[in-house]
Motif scaffolding. Sequence first.
Motif, PDB file in Angstrom:
ATOM      1  N   MET A  26       1.339   7.720  11.431  1.00 13.26           N
ATOM      2  CA  MET A  26       1.025   8.820  10.508  1.00 13.26           C
ATOM      3  C   MET A  26      -0.251   8.544   9.713  1.00 13.26           C
ATOM      4  SD  MET A  26       3.151  10.409   7.357  1.00 13.26           S
ATOM      5  CE  MET A  26       4.657  11.002   8.076  1.00 13.26           C
ATOM      6  N   VAL A  27      -0.527   7.271   9.464  1.00 12.33           N
ATOM      7  CA  VAL A  27      -1.710   6.918   8.678  1.00 12.33           C
ATOM      8  C   VAL A  27      -2.978   7.256   9.453  1.00 12.33           C
ATOM      9  CG1 VAL A  27      -2.961   5.032   7.546  1.00 12.33           C
ATOM     10  CG2 VAL A  27      -0.466   5.150   7.398  1.00 12.33           C
ATOM     11  N   ALA A  28      -2.976   6.929  10.727  1.00 14.52           N
ATOM     12  CA  ALA A  28      -4.126   7.259  11.568  1.00 14.52           C
ATOM     13  C   ALA A  28      -4.343   8.771  11.589  1.00 14.52           C
ATOM     14  CB  ALA A  28      -3.906   6.728  12.981  1.00 14.52           C
ATOM     15  N   GLU A  29      -3.231   9.482  11.655  1.00 11.73           N
ATOM     16  CA  GLU A  29      -3.283  10.952  11.707  1.00 11.73           C
ATOM     17  C   GLU A  29      -3.864  11.522  10.409  1.00 11.73           C
ATOM     18  OE1 GLU A  29       0.138  14.229  11.730  1.00 11.73           O
ATOM     19  OE2 GLU A  29       0.480  12.601  13.168  1.00 11.73           O
ATOM     20  N   ILE A  30      -3.394  10.991   9.271  1.00 12.23           N
ATOM     21  CA  ILE A  30      -3.870  11.470   7.973  1.00 12.23           C
ATOM     22  C   ILE A  30      -5.364  11.216   7.815  1.00 12.23           C
ATOM     23  CG2 ILE A  30      -3.764  10.983   5.471  1.00 12.23           C
ATOM     24  CD1 ILE A  30      -0.741  10.465   5.904  1.00 12.23           C
ATOM     25  N   TYR A  31      -5.808  10.051   8.309  1.00 12.75           N
ATOM     26  CA  TYR A  31      -7.197   9.678   8.108  1.00 12.75           C
ATOM     27  C   TYR A  31      -8.157  10.291   9.118  1.00 12.75           C
ATOM     28  CZ  TYR A  31      -6.829   6.860   4.046  1.00 12.75           C
ATOM     29  OH  TYR A  31      -6.675   6.487   2.754  1.00 12.75           O
ATOM     30  N   LEU A  32      -7.617  10.851  10.202  1.00  8.06           N
ATOM     31  CA  LEU A  32      -8.496  11.450  11.202  1.00  8.06           C
ATOM     32  C   LEU A  32      -9.324  12.569  10.569  1.00  8.06           C
ATOM     33  CD1 LEU A  32      -6.683  11.835  14.639  1.00  8.06           C
ATOM     34  CD2 LEU A  32      -8.754  10.568  14.099  1.00  8.06           C
ATOM     35  N   GLY A  33     -10.616  12.441  10.673  1.00  8.17           N
ATOM     36  CA  GLY A  33     -11.480  13.496  10.150  1.00  8.17           C
ATOM     37  C   GLY A  33     -11.590  13.535   8.645  1.00  8.17           C
ATOM     38  N   SER A  34     -11.000  12.541   7.961  1.00  7.50           N
ATOM     39  CA  SER A  34     -11.084  12.581   6.497  1.00  7.50           C
ATOM     40  C   SER A  34     -11.721  11.321   5.924  1.00  7.50           C
ATOM     41  CB  SER A  34      -9.691  12.753   5.892  1.00  7.50           C
ATOM     42  OG  SER A  34      -8.899  11.632   6.213  1.00  7.50           O
ATOM     43  N   SER A  35     -12.406  10.552   6.782  1.00  7.46           N
ATOM     44  CA  SER A  35     -13.034   9.343   6.262  1.00  7.46           C
ATOM     45  C   SER A  35     -14.243   9.710   5.423  1.00  7.46           C
ATOM     46  CB  SER A  35     -13.450   8.418   7.403  1.00  7.46           C
ATOM     47  OG  SER A  35     -14.387   9.065   8.196  1.00  7.46           O
ATOM     48  N   LYS A  36     -14.503   8.890   4.400  1.00  6.01           N
ATOM     49  CA  LYS A  36     -15.553   9.220   3.429  1.00  6.01           C
ATOM     50  C   LYS A  36     -16.650   8.194   3.467  1.00  6.01           C
ATOM     51  CE  LYS A  36     -15.267   9.514  -1.466  1.00  6.01           C
ATOM     52  NZ  LYS A  36     -14.657   9.987  -2.650  1.00  6.01           N
ATOM     53  N   PRO A  40       0.081  -4.147   4.291  1.00  4.47           N
ATOM     54  CA  PRO A  40      -1.113  -3.736   5.030  1.00  4.47           C
ATOM     55  C   PRO A  40      -0.871  -3.674   6.540  1.00  4.47           C
ATOM     56  CG  PRO A  40      -1.721  -5.254   3.293  1.00  4.47           C
ATOM     57  CD  PRO A  40      -0.221  -5.196   3.292  1.00  4.47           C
ATOM     58  N   LYS A  41      -0.101  -4.650   7.058  1.00  2.00           N
ATOM     59  CA  LYS A  41       0.174  -4.680   8.494  1.00  2.00           C
ATOM     60  C   LYS A  41       0.974  -3.436   8.904  1.00  2.00           C
ATOM     61  CE  LYS A  41       1.862  -7.904  12.032  1.00  2.00           C
ATOM     62  NZ  LYS A  41       2.767  -7.009  12.728  1.00  2.00           N
ATOM     63  N   GLU A  42       1.998  -3.124   8.120  1.00  2.00           N
ATOM     64  CA  GLU A  42       2.833  -1.953   8.438  1.00  2.00           C
ATOM     65  C   GLU A  42       2.008  -0.657   8.374  1.00  2.00           C
ATOM     66  OE1 GLU A  42       7.058  -3.766   6.682  1.00  2.00           O
ATOM     67  OE2 GLU A  42       5.786  -2.532   5.410  1.00  2.00           O
ATOM     68  N   ILE A  43       1.134  -0.597   7.368  1.00  2.00           N
ATOM     69  CA  ILE A  43       0.318   0.611   7.198  1.00  2.00           C
ATOM     70  C   ILE A  43      -0.682   0.747   8.350  1.00  2.00           C
ATOM     71  CG2 ILE A  43      -1.441   1.710   5.723  1.00  2.00           C
ATOM     72  CD1 ILE A  43       1.496   1.873   4.677  1.00  2.00           C
ATOM     73  N   ALA A  44      -1.296  -0.380   8.707  1.00  4.08           N
ATOM     74  CA  ALA A  44      -2.301  -0.352   9.777  1.00  4.08           C
ATOM     75  C   ALA A  44      -1.698   0.129  11.092  1.00  4.08           C
ATOM     76  CB  ALA A  44      -2.909  -1.744   9.952  1.00  4.08           C
ATOM     77  N   GLU A  45      -0.414  -0.205  11.281  1.00  7.40           N
ATOM     78  CA  GLU A  45       0.229   0.136  12.559  1.00  7.40           C
ATOM     79  C   GLU A  45       0.937   1.491  12.534  1.00  7.40           C
ATOM     80  OE1 GLU A  45       2.729  -3.276  12.985  1.00  7.40           O
ATOM     81  OE2 GLU A  45       1.087  -4.546  13.736  1.00  7.40           O
ATOM     82  N   HIS A  46       0.941   2.128  11.359  1.00  7.66           N
ATOM     83  CA  HIS A  46       1.722   3.360  11.231  1.00  7.66           C
ATOM     84  C   HIS A  46       0.986   4.566  11.841  1.00  7.66           C
ATOM     85  CE1 HIS A  46       4.357   6.378   9.634  1.00  7.66           C
ATOM     86  NE2 HIS A  46       5.144   5.439   9.144  1.00  7.66           N
ATOM     87  N   ILE A 103       0.830  -1.204   0.000  1.00  5.46           N
ATOM     88  CA  ILE A 103       0.000   0.000   0.000  1.00  5.46           C
ATOM     89  C   ILE A 103       0.868   1.259   0.000  1.00  5.46           C
ATOM     90  CG2 ILE A 103      -1.751   1.315   1.298  1.00  5.46           C
ATOM     91  CD1 ILE A 103      -2.656  -1.375   2.530  1.00  5.46           C
ATOM     92  N   TYR A 104       0.510   2.189  -0.883  1.00  5.58           N
ATOM     93  CA  TYR A 104       1.137   3.515  -0.867  1.00  5.58           C
ATOM     94  C   TYR A 104       0.109   4.489  -0.298  1.00  5.58           C
ATOM     95  CZ  TYR A 104       4.702   1.655  -4.009  1.00  5.58           C
ATOM     96  OH  TYR A 104       5.722   0.924  -4.553  1.00  5.58           O
ATOM     97  N   VAL A 105       0.537   5.321   0.629  1.00  8.73           N
ATOM     98  CA  VAL A 105      -0.355   6.329   1.199  1.00  8.73           C
ATOM     99  C   VAL A 105       0.054   7.683   0.642  1.00  8.73           C
ATOM    100  CG1 VAL A 105      -1.286   7.368   3.305  1.00  8.73           C
ATOM    101  CG2 VAL A 105      -0.499   4.988   3.331  1.00  8.73           C
TER     102      VAL A 105
END
Length: 259
Positions: free
Chosen positions: A249-259, A241-247, A227-229
């Motif tokens: 920064m990913v949680a931070e990027i997605y906070l408030g931006s879910s669609k 996917p495991k690395e991304i799920a645990e990252h 996965i590329y973010v």
Amino acid sequence: MSSRTDTDIALRASKVSKSFGGVHAVADVSIDAPKGTITAVIGPNGAGKTSLFNVLTGFDQADAGEVTLFGKRIEGEPAWKIARSGMVRSFQTPVGFPLLSVWENLMTAGADASESLWRGLFRRGQWRGLERDTAARADALLTELGLASVKDQRLEDLTAGQTKLVDFARLLMVEPQMVLLDEPAAGVAPSGIGRLAEQVRNLRERGITLLIIDHNIQFVFEVSEYIYVMAEGRVVVSGTPKEIAEHPMVAEIYLGSSK
Ligand SMILES: Nc1ncnc2c1ncn2[C@@H]1O[C@H](COP(=O)(O)OP(=O)(O)OP(=O)(O)O)[C@@H](O)[C@H]1O
Ligand SMILES: [Mg+2]
């Protein structure tokens, strides 16, 4: 990814950039889609995902960067030529002919690649007799995707999820080697996501390489190997996917931006 040799890569983007006025929609993006794998691109709205697909597939011109498809440079080539080289893409909003039946929509997509879509469309009266292989392929795909019961319905009368599956089937009519899907899960009911994931994996089993954009993170985690973010035009993190799920920064990027 560094252990892979160039011949293992189906699609490679190297330092690709695209600006619209002052907006750096795609900024120095490098990604690899290894042959026979499913790679995903995720990121919030406006991150540049669709713009990246547009320049990879020749629907738009990159300002800078290189794109190789099965080892051959393709940046700057027109979309139809890239499609003929075996790479097709879906659009965020499904395309097709709303007033034609599902079956006819597949037949227009499967018309001989040397013909224009429109010429294929106007020849449709002859199909039932003349294009048995294409018709058989359309029927097989409709059955495979669970669309056989709606084959005679107009595209405009289908649900959003069914329309997505028809869009998907239209891509497969041309027997591509590389498929880019822009939000295949959008609009698909939760009950249809499992079937979509299964279809996507079936394509990989057939040797097709996939690059997928989606906001449905669960779907992305389920089907993709890497996965590329993206955020603000750049690839900010990449990994399994495991690395991304645990990252974090990913949680931070997605906070408030879910669609
Ligand atoms: N044709 C265009 N003209 C001007 N600006 C554009 C154009 N296409 C995209 N942009 C801008 O480029 C940026 C990236 O847009 P893009 O559609 O690629 O994002 P995205 O990641 O696909 O978003 P979404 O998840 O909402 O589909 C946005 O700021 C968008 O407004
Ligand atoms: Mg988009």
